[in-house]
Design an enzyme around this catalytic site. Structure first.
Site, short mmCIF file in Angstrom:
data_model
loop_
_atom_site.label_atom_id
_atom_site.label_comp_id
_atom_site.label_asym_id
_atom_site.label_seq_id
_atom_site.Cartn_x
_atom_site.Cartn_y
_atom_site.Cartn_z
N HIS A 37 47.98 34.58 47.43
CA HIS A 37 47.61 35.86 48.01
C HIS A 37 46.50 35.71 49.05
O HIS A 37 46.55 36.31 50.12
CB HIS A 37 47.21 36.86 46.92
N LYS A 106 51.28 42.49 35.40
CA LYS A 106 50.88 43.25 34.22
C LYS A 106 49.52 43.89 34.47
O LYS A 106 48.70 43.35 35.21
CB LYS A 106 50.87 42.39 32.96
#
Length: 190
Positions: A37, A106
């Site tokens: 990322h 999550k």
């Protein structure tokens, strides 16, 4: 409702999804954790990616899979989701730069990601934590790996072909956020 999604995803595929919808994903997904990322979002311009790393309409999975090499082939033995909040600083920019339509993880994400989901036509999908082997069973093939030497195995971008990969929509393209709703309800329940 239950939707079968085939990658790459279109705006129409994503905009029909609402909180609580169950999805099963078929096709290519890409793992991406902290190093990936940061790399994808870094700098003033998007990095140049290998052509086989086609993120437009793609699905990023916050996962550091456990992968072994057997007989010259990669095999996923565990593929559970990792905590998504760590990617909040980067996720919106990655979605905008590369046209990513869905993120799996999550724990949900924050306001910057929620804004990008609305702008880009995207969704956040929750995968069940603690079910790493079950989720690995949905991976039918490791199609490739990118930045393995630079980032190491858990942080590399793994291209995974999946069949019937289960997840639930917990942030939709209309700004609805199940994680935020639960947080607000828990504050008033005291």
């Amino acid at each position: 409702m239950l939707y079968h999604l085939h990658t790459p995803l279109s705006d129409e595929d994503v905009r029909k999804l609402r909180l609580g919808d169950e999805v099963r994903i078929f096709g290519r997904i890409y793992t991406a954790r902290d190093a990936a990322h940061k790399f994808l979002a870094g700098g003033d311009s998007a990095p140049t990616l290998p052509k086989e790393l086609a993120l437009a309409g793609g699905v990023l999975y916050h996962c550091g899979p456990v992968i072994i090499r057997e007989n010259g082939q990669w095999r996923v033995t565990a593929a559970g989701p990792t905590t998504s909040a760590r990617e909040e600083a980067y996720q919106g920019e990655v979605m905008r730069r590369f046209g990513v339509r869905a993120v799996i993880g999550k724990g949900g994400m924050g306001p910057r990601t929620r804004q990008a989901l609305m702008e880009q036509g995207g969704v956040y999908l929750s995968a069940v934590g603690g079910a790493a082997q079950v989720l690995a069973a949905a991976v039918v093939r490791v199609a490739g790996v990118h930045f393995l030497e630079e980032f190491g195995s858990p942080e590399a971008i793994w291209s995974l072909d999946v069949k019937d990969f289960p997840a639930i929509v917990t942030m939709d393209s209309f700004g609805n956020d199940l994680h935020q709703q639960v947080l607000e309800k828990s504050k008033t329940a005291r």
